[in-house]
Write a protein that holds these residues in place. Structure first.
Motif, mmCIF file in Angstrom:
data_model
loop_
_atom_site.group_PDB
_atom_site.id
_atom_site.type_symbol
_atom_site.label_atom_id
_atom_site.label_comp_id
_atom_site.label_asym_id
_atom_site.label_seq_id
_atom_site.Cartn_x
_atom_site.Cartn_y
_atom_site.Cartn_z
ATOM 1 N N ALA A 194 -2.173 6.319 -1.755
ATOM 2 C CA ALA A 194 -2.553 5.759 -0.298
ATOM 3 C C ALA A 194 -3.176 4.387 -0.461
ATOM 4 O O ALA A 194 -3.725 4.413 -1.393
ATOM 5 C CB ALA A 194 -3.351 6.671 0.539
ATOM 6 N N ILE A 195 -2.887 3.272 0.310
ATOM 7 C CA ILE A 195 -3.589 2.103 0.402
ATOM 8 C C ILE A 195 -4.271 1.960 1.852
ATOM 9 O O ILE A 195 -3.748 2.217 2.940
ATOM 10 C CB ILE A 195 -2.572 0.839 0.182
ATOM 11 N N GLY A 196 -5.355 1.425 1.612
ATOM 12 C CA GLY A 196 -6.122 0.778 2.763
ATOM 13 C C GLY A 196 -5.965 -0.757 2.818
ATOM 14 O O GLY A 196 -5.096 -1.320 2.447
ATOM 15 N N THR A 197 -7.042 -1.348 3.460
ATOM 16 C CA THR A 197 -6.993 -2.680 3.624
ATOM 17 C C THR A 197 -7.114 -3.400 2.233
ATOM 18 O O THR A 197 -6.260 -4.533 2.118
ATOM 19 C CB THR A 197 -8.033 -3.191 4.624
ATOM 20 N N THR A 198 -7.740 -2.891 1.458
ATOM 21 C CA THR A 198 -7.657 -3.641 0.072
ATOM 22 C C THR A 198 -7.760 -2.859 -1.219
ATOM 23 O O THR A 198 -7.615 -3.425 -2.075
ATOM 24 C CB THR A 198 -9.107 -4.707 0.019
ATOM 25 N N ALA A 199 -7.952 -1.617 -0.900
ATOM 26 C CA ALA A 199 -8.005 -0.641 -2.084
ATOM 27 C C ALA A 199 -6.428 0.513 -2.080
ATOM 28 O O ALA A 199 -6.015 0.606 -1.278
ATOM 29 C CB ALA A 199 -9.369 0.088 -2.151
ATOM 30 N N ALA A 200 -6.761 0.883 -3.397
ATOM 31 C CA ALA A 200 -5.722 2.225 -3.425
ATOM 32 C C ALA A 200 -6.270 3.251 -3.870
ATOM 33 O O ALA A 200 -7.151 3.228 -4.514
ATOM 34 C CB ALA A 200 -4.504 1.659 -4.384
ATOM 35 N N LEU A 201 -5.716 4.264 -3.400
ATOM 36 C CA LEU A 201 -6.195 5.699 -3.601
ATOM 37 C C LEU A 201 -5.273 6.654 -4.409
ATOM 38 O O LEU A 201 -4.424 6.879 -3.392
ATOM 39 C CB LEU A 201 -7.216 6.428 -2.911
ATOM 40 N N THR A 202 -5.065 7.268 -5.608
ATOM 41 C CA THR A 202 -4.175 8.281 -5.771
ATOM 42 C C THR A 202 -4.938 9.885 -5.759
ATOM 43 O O THR A 202 -6.183 9.889 -6.390
ATOM 44 C CB THR A 202 -3.940 8.035 -7.370
ATOM 45 N N PHE A 203 -4.136 10.721 -5.339
ATOM 46 C CA PHE A 203 -4.949 12.085 -5.109
ATOM 47 C C PHE A 203 -3.725 12.944 -5.188
ATOM 48 O O PHE A 203 -2.671 12.796 -5.061
ATOM 49 C CB PHE A 203 -5.442 12.060 -3.714
ATOM 50 N N ASP A 204 -4.235 14.255 -5.555
ATOM 51 C CA ASP A 204 -3.327 15.296 -5.254
ATOM 52 C C ASP A 204 -3.338 15.911 -4.061
ATOM 53 O O ASP A 204 -4.180 16.389 -3.341
ATOM 54 C CB ASP A 204 -4.062 16.582 -6.257
ATOM 55 N N PRO A 205 -2.179 15.908 -3.268
ATOM 56 C CA PRO A 205 -1.977 16.094 -1.920
ATOM 57 C C PRO A 205 -2.210 17.644 -1.640
ATOM 58 O O PRO A 205 -2.490 18.086 -0.400
ATOM 59 C CB PRO A 205 -0.521 15.749 -1.597
ATOM 60 N N LEU A 206 -2.021 18.610 -2.696
ATOM 61 C CA LEU A 206 -2.481 20.019 -2.266
ATOM 62 C C LEU A 206 -3.812 20.265 -2.799
ATOM 63 O O LEU A 206 -4.089 21.540 -2.523
ATOM 64 C CB LEU A 206 -1.444 20.844 -3.485
ATOM 65 N N SER A 207 -4.779 19.330 -3.045
ATOM 66 C CA SER A 207 -6.232 19.723 -3.125
ATOM 67 C C SER A 207 -6.848 19.421 -1.878
ATOM 68 O O SER A 207 -6.717 18.406 -1.405
ATOM 69 C CB SER A 207 -6.658 18.837 -4.447
ATOM 70 N N THR A 208 -7.976 20.122 -1.647
ATOM 71 C CA THR A 208 -8.762 19.757 -0.735
ATOM 72 C C THR A 208 -10.022 19.336 -1.184
ATOM 73 O O THR A 208 -10.929 18.754 -0.316
ATOM 74 C CB THR A 208 -9.109 21.029 0.049
ATOM 75 N N ALA A 209 -10.209 18.674 -2.286
ATOM 76 C CA ALA A 209 -11.222 17.773 -2.729
ATOM 77 C C ALA A 209 -11.372 16.439 -2.025
ATOM 78 O O ALA A 209 -10.481 15.961 -1.465
ATOM 79 C CB ALA A 209 -10.909 17.785 -4.501
#
Length: 321
Positions: A194-209
């Motif tokens: 996912a991207i925000g205004t200036t940053a990107a974040l990679t994540f496991d969509p099945l995790s609640t972390a």
């Protein structure tokens, strides 16, 4: 814009004349390898604004408005409108621009009331949407984007949260706080970026972390919210004047040259070696910029562009990202 295969892209747009959007939908369909050969079509949209757009197959495109879809073949656009929601919208919800089609037989759209509607675009019927989370029916009413990497998994993001759910049987979502997200792309069922205004974040969509803080992609200009990730090691975003490629697992960005007055708005990657962007003036920019480990491979950069004008003409020139 949508590119279901490397040899066919379709751009949908509503032209502005004297600062006002006209109720005319303009279609430009082209092969990125030969952008001069542009097929054009246009048709009236009535009074309802078209919001989301997808092409699950080269011969099938659809756009959704608040209550239904317009479906057409971009090679010979004869649009047909199908209602998707019964009027008035149940619960006050109507379809938003969040739309994803993992196959040509299944698409999922979100409503502004925290619901989802999964349908066959060629035979949609009329049905009531289903709450993504029955315990909290309105958590995603400002959903900004949607990605469905498989038939049984979709990921929606909003300005405040993210949720993963099975579009064929919603009601058991995986949700967590997710502030500031604008766009999301999932190249596989266990990885999303996912991207925000200036940053990107990679994540496991099945995790609640907790989602973490993300990595700054472009500190000089805000990202536009459009994102494509053809593989788990390559993503592309735009900041309005540049195309930015990065490895989501090692996000050291490769920022292309800033293009004056480009207004880059859309980026689509039908393969890891081909990405296409379009600007607010109708100029299509085709780029080849494979990225591995955050670095561009020598000898593999470069791009071309074509301006698809509303009168059906096209002009080409050289450019680079």
């Amino acid at each position: 814009m949508a590119c279901p295969v490397s040899s066919r892209c379709t751009v949908m747009g509503i032209p502005e004349i004297d600062g006002f959007a006209h109720q005319l939908l303009v279609i430009a369909s082209f092969d990125p390898a030969a952008p001069k050969r542009v097929r054009h079509g246009s048709f009236g949209t009535g009074t309802a604004s078209l919001l989301g757009f997808a092409c699950p197959a080269p011969s099938l495109c659809l756009a959704v408005n608040a209550l239904g879809e317009v479906i057409f073949n971009p090679g010979a656009p004869r649009p047909v409108w199908h209602p998707l929601l019964p009027p008035p919208p149940p619960g006050g919800g109507s379809l938003t621009g969040a739309l994803a089609c993992p196959t040509e037989q299944q698409c999922t759209a979100l409503t502004d009331g925290g619901q989802e509607l999964t349908f066959d675009p060629s035979a949609p019927g009329v049905a009531a949407p289903v709450s993504v989370d029955p315990n909290d029916p309105f958590p995603y009413q400002d959903s900004g984007d949607l990605s469905c990497p498989t038939l049984g998994e979709c990921v929606a993001i909003s300005l405040n949260s993210r949720v993963s759910f099975n579009p064929q049987s919603p009601g058991r979502p995986v949700a967590s706080p997710f502030p500031g997200a604008l766009g999301v792309a999932c190249p596989g069922p266990r990885q999303c970026t996912a991207i925000g205004t200036t940053a990107a974040l990679t994540f496991d969509p099945l995790s609640t972390a907790p989602p973490g803080q993300g990595t700054t992609i472009d500190a000089n200009a805000p990202l536009t919210g459009d994102l494509a990730c053809p593989t788990g090691r390559q993503c592309i975003a735009t900041d309005g004047v540049s195309a930015i490629t990065f490895d989501p697992q090692d996000p050291r960005p490769v920022i292309g040259p800033r293009v004056a007055n480009a207004d880059l708005q859309v980026a689509v990657c039908p393969s890891s070696r081909l990405c296409v962007a379009v600007d607010g003036n109708g100029t299509v920019r085709v780029g080849h910029a494979p990225v591995h480990g955050g670095r561009r491979h020598r000898g593999q950069g470069g791009s071309s562009r074509a301006r698809a004008r509303l009168d059906g003409s096209a002009s080409t020139g050289a450019s680079r990202w």
